[in-house]
Enzyme design. Sequence first.
Site, PDB file in Angstrom:
ATOM      1  N   LEU A   1      12.855 -19.304  -2.618  1.00 58.43           N
ATOM      2  CA  LEU A   1      11.699 -18.588  -2.084  1.00 58.43           C
ATOM      3  C   LEU A   1      10.445 -18.919  -2.874  1.00 58.43           C
ATOM      4  CD1 LEU A   1      10.620 -16.273  -0.160  1.00 58.43           C
ATOM      5  CD2 LEU A   1      11.073 -14.729  -2.087  1.00 58.43           C
TER       6      LEU A   1
ATOM      7  N   GLU B   1     -11.437  -5.319  -5.964  1.00 60.12           N
ATOM      8  CA  GLU B   1     -11.996  -3.966  -5.844  1.00 60.12           C
ATOM      9  C   GLU B   1     -11.215  -2.926  -6.637  1.00 60.12           C
ATOM     10  OE1 GLU B   1     -13.504  -6.590  -2.985  1.00 60.12           O
ATOM     11  OE2 GLU B   1     -11.399  -5.980  -3.121  1.00 60.12           O
TER      12      GLU B   1
ATOM     13  N   TRP C   1       2.790   7.942  -2.131  1.00 63.45           N
ATOM     14  CA  TRP C   1       4.237   8.164  -2.178  1.00 63.45           C
ATOM     15  C   TRP C   1       4.598   9.019  -3.391  1.00 63.45           C
ATOM     16  CZ3 TRP C   1       7.924   6.733  -5.850  1.00 63.45           C
ATOM     17  CH2 TRP C   1       9.264   6.812  -5.445  1.00 63.45           C
TER      18      TRP C   1
ATOM     19  N   ASP D   1       0.830  -1.198   0.000  1.00 67.67           N
ATOM     20  CA  ASP D   1       0.000   0.000   0.000  1.00 67.67           C
ATOM     21  C   ASP D   1       0.870   1.254   0.000  1.00 67.67           C
ATOM     22  OD1 ASP D   1      -2.327   1.449  -0.001  1.00 67.67           O
ATOM     23  OD2 ASP D   1      -2.724   1.225   2.135  1.00 67.67           O
TER      24      ASP D   1
ATOM     25  N   HIS E   1       3.389   3.323  -8.799  1.00 68.05           N
ATOM     26  CA  HIS E   1       3.187   1.900  -9.090  1.00 68.05           C
ATOM     27  C   HIS E   1       4.425   1.299  -9.773  1.00 68.05           C
ATOM     28  CE1 HIS E   1      -0.845   2.183  -7.718  1.00 68.05           C
ATOM     29  NE2 HIS E   1      -1.295   2.893  -8.736  1.00 68.05           N
TER      30      HIS E   1
ATOM     31  N   ARG F   1      -6.262  -2.160   8.061  1.00 62.24           N
ATOM     32  CA  ARG F   1      -7.381  -3.028   7.715  1.00 62.24           C
ATOM     33  C   ARG F   1      -6.884  -4.112   6.755  1.00 62.24           C
ATOM     34  NH1 ARG F   1      -8.306   1.919   5.216  1.00 62.24           N
ATOM     35  NH2 ARG F   1      -8.175   1.889   2.951  1.00 62.24           N
ATOM     36  N   LEU F   2      -7.667  -5.165   6.595  1.00 59.74           N
ATOM     37  CA  LEU F   2      -7.245  -6.314   5.781  1.00 59.74           C
ATOM     38  C   LEU F   2      -7.628  -6.181   4.310  1.00 59.74           C
ATOM     39  CD1 LEU F   2      -7.978  -9.299   8.189  1.00 59.74           C
ATOM     40  CD2 LEU F   2      -5.837  -8.069   7.803  1.00 59.74           C
TER      41      LEU F   2
ATOM     42  N   GLU G   1      -0.043 -13.061  12.983  1.00 62.32           N
ATOM     43  CA  GLU G   1       0.280 -11.811  13.667  1.00 62.32           C
ATOM     44  C   GLU G   1       0.208 -10.674  12.649  1.00 62.32           C
ATOM     45  OE1 GLU G   1       0.658 -11.648  16.843  1.00 62.32           O
ATOM     46  OE2 GLU G   1       0.735 -13.817  17.213  1.00 62.32           O
TER      47      GLU G   1
END
Length: 251
Positions: free
Chosen positions: A138, A74, A32, A27, A44, A201-202, A214
């Site tokens: 990874l 969204e 920025w 986010d 972006h 928020r998620l 966490e």
Amino acid sequence: MTLACPLCCMESEIKMKIPQHVAIILDGNGRWAKSKGMPRNYGHTVGAKNVETVCQAADELGIKYLTLYAFSTENWNRPKSEVDALMKLLESYLKNCIKTAEKNHMRVRVIGDTTRLGEAFQKRIAELETASASNTGLNLTIAINYGSRDEMMRAMRRMMEDYKAGNISMDMVDEKLFSGYLDTKDIPDPDLLIRTSGEQRLSNYLLWQLAYSEFYFTDVPWPDFHKKELELAIGAYNKRDRRYGGIKEEE
């Protein structure tokens, strides 16, 4: 004067626990860019470049799985010019990611409803996933056109189809079975969720999978989120009591 990294200082006192799986909500790109007098799309672009930086940092720290929220269901509601620019940026990133994945032995997967993406975009995803499938470094998962509610609805539809076909029975339905229908079926649940740029928020991200994770929120915007910030997040994670939740009592 040389400054020691936060993790190194902590490791001198106590052995650090590195989370196996870290999920991040990327986010703050637009804000920025605005703070620097630049258009949102510039943010972006810089944010996309930062993905490789954070992937490298995660690998160096011993994180096994990294899941990044790149484009939500969204996000289609944003201005068309911004959406089009984001789609081009993501497709370009996935094209270049084949070489990056090979160089860093990184496995890359995409979650979300990819059917809304263009045919060329979907082909790019398939090529990347196939090319990196056997890599053992990874595990990078990129969420594109992803929304957790949408994911769970799609999972329910597939489960109902299997039920109608006689492949599963009602008494087989439990959390483990349902998890097997999610986009993340082959990935362990996140130990740590990080959201950059101050929001707390998620945003419809991994709602099922984050049940026991966490949470760590930072004011640092995604383009400025580098290894030091990741170390600080892991340091905060180590102060949590994973058995009972909350902050560990001082000894």
